[in-house]
Design a protein around this motif. Structure first.
Motif, PDB file in Angstrom:
ATOM      1  N   UNK A   1       2.528 -21.470  36.192  1.00 54.67           N
ATOM      2  CA  UNK A   1       2.283 -20.182  36.835  1.00 54.67           C
ATOM      3  C   UNK A   1       1.308 -19.317  36.053  1.00 54.67           C
ATOM      4  N   UNK A   2       0.669 -19.864  35.045  1.00 57.54           N
ATOM      5  CA  UNK A   2      -0.291 -19.148  34.225  1.00 57.54           C
ATOM      6  C   UNK A   2      -1.613 -19.904  34.219  1.00 57.54           C
ATOM      7  N   UNK A   3      -2.673 -19.228  33.807  1.00 59.75           N
ATOM      8  CA  UNK A   3      -3.980 -19.857  33.738  1.00 59.75           C
ATOM      9  C   UNK A   3      -4.023 -20.843  32.576  1.00 59.75           C
ATOM     10  N   UNK A   4      -4.449 -22.051  32.867  1.00 58.49           N
ATOM     11  CA  UNK A   4      -4.546 -23.089  31.855  1.00 58.49           C
ATOM     12  C   UNK A   4      -5.773 -22.833  30.984  1.00 58.49           C
ATOM     13  N   UNK A   5      -5.598 -22.956  29.679  1.00 61.68           N
ATOM     14  CA  UNK A   5      -6.653 -22.590  28.739  1.00 61.68           C
ATOM     15  C   UNK A   5      -7.947 -23.364  28.963  1.00 61.68           C
ATOM     16  N   UNK A   6      -7.850 -24.684  29.003  1.00 57.20           N
ATOM     17  CA  UNK A   6      -9.028 -25.519  29.197  1.00 57.20           C
ATOM     18  C   UNK A   6      -8.718 -26.580  30.238  1.00 57.20           C
TER      19      UNK A   6
ATOM     20  N   UNK B   1     -19.196 -27.972  36.783  1.00 60.37           N
ATOM     21  CA  UNK B   1     -17.758 -27.783  36.751  1.00 60.37           C
ATOM     22  C   UNK B   1     -17.439 -26.333  37.086  1.00 60.37           C
ATOM     23  N   UNK B   2     -16.392 -26.130  37.836  1.00 63.82           N
ATOM     24  CA  UNK B   2     -15.942 -24.793  38.179  1.00 63.82           C
ATOM     25  C   UNK B   2     -14.429 -24.804  38.297  1.00 63.82           C
ATOM     26  N   UNK B   3     -13.841 -23.620  38.320  1.00 65.60           N
ATOM     27  CA  UNK B   3     -12.386 -23.546  38.420  1.00 65.60           C
ATOM     28  C   UNK B   3     -11.960 -22.278  39.130  1.00 65.60           C
ATOM     29  N   UNK B   4     -10.800 -22.356  39.707  1.00 67.14           N
ATOM     30  CA  UNK B   4     -10.130 -21.217  40.299  1.00 67.14           C
ATOM     31  C   UNK B   4      -8.914 -20.965  39.425  1.00 67.14           C
ATOM     32  N   UNK B   5      -8.998 -19.967  38.568  1.00 70.95           N
ATOM     33  CA  UNK B   5      -7.918 -19.711  37.623  1.00 70.95           C
ATOM     34  C   UNK B   5      -6.604 -19.356  38.316  1.00 70.95           C
ATOM     35  N   UNK B   6      -6.693 -18.627  39.415  1.00 74.46           N
ATOM     36  CA  UNK B   6      -5.489 -18.231  40.131  1.00 74.46           C
ATOM     37  C   UNK B   6      -4.739 -19.436  40.679  1.00 74.46           C
ATOM     38  N   UNK B   7      -5.487 -20.456  41.080  1.00 80.37           N
ATOM     39  CA  UNK B   7      -4.883 -21.655  41.642  1.00 80.37           C
ATOM     40  C   UNK B   7      -4.723 -22.775  40.622  1.00 80.37           C
ATOM     41  N   UNK B   8      -5.258 -22.560  39.417  1.00 77.23           N
ATOM     42  CA  UNK B   8      -5.286 -23.618  38.412  1.00 77.23           C
ATOM     43  C   UNK B   8      -5.847 -24.911  38.989  1.00 77.23           C
ATOM     44  N   UNK B   9      -6.974 -24.768  39.632  1.00 79.66           N
ATOM     45  CA  UNK B   9      -7.680 -25.888  40.218  1.00 79.66           C
ATOM     46  C   UNK B   9      -9.080 -25.965  39.617  1.00 79.66           C
ATOM     47  N   UNK B  10      -9.491 -27.162  39.257  1.00 79.86           N
ATOM     48  CA  UNK B  10     -10.811 -27.378  38.697  1.00 79.86           C
ATOM     49  C   UNK B  10     -11.577 -28.332  39.598  1.00 79.86           C
ATOM     50  N   UNK B  11     -12.893 -28.111  39.701  1.00 77.49           N
ATOM     51  CA  UNK B  11     -13.745 -28.901  40.562  1.00 77.49           C
ATOM     52  C   UNK B  11     -14.891 -29.488  39.752  1.00 77.49           C
TER      53      UNK B  11
END
Length: 120
Positions: free
Chosen positions: A28-33, A69-79
């Motif tokens: 439920x938190x933003x993953x660091x890397x 590379x991109x990410x959605x921190x709220x969803x903890x999803x990386x592309x």
């Protein structure tokens, strides 16, 4: 339990594009890397790209200018947007997450891998 699930792999011709996605669950938190590694047959796993929660990026020299590379921190999803694919990009691509300072959740996590095959 933290889990990573990749999707978006497939077979494309040289010069084509693919977009990989990796969604983290159980957090439920933003993953660091968060990032992507790949492993070709007979070779060691190598870093492709990584992205911190603050927006810093790191790319392998072989993919600079072609992959993003991109990410959605709220969803903890990386592309991983892969353009100008080459046969040497063929590999199993693994999503990776590094979680810091979260007690029992801290550590390295890996997805199951998704196959990317680039034909010539």
């Amino acid at each position: 339990q933290v889990q990573l699930v990749e999707s978006g792999g497939g077979l494309v011709q040289a010069g084509g594009s693919l977009r990989l996605s990796c969604a983290a669950s159980g957090v439920t938190f933003s993953i660091n890397i968060m990032g992507w590694y790949r492993q070709a047959p007979g070779k060691q796993r190598e870093l492709v790209a990584a992205l911190t929660s603050g927006g810093s990026t790191n790319y392998a020299d072989s993919v600079k200018g072609r992959f993003t590379i991109s990410r959605d921190n709220a969803k903890n999803t990386v592309y991983l947007q892969m353009n100008g694919l080459k046969p040497e990009d063929t590999a199993v691509y693994y999503c990776h997450a590094l979680i810091l300072f979260r007690g029992s959740d801290s550590g390295n996590y890996w997805g199951q891998g998704t196959q990317v095959t680039v034909s010539s």
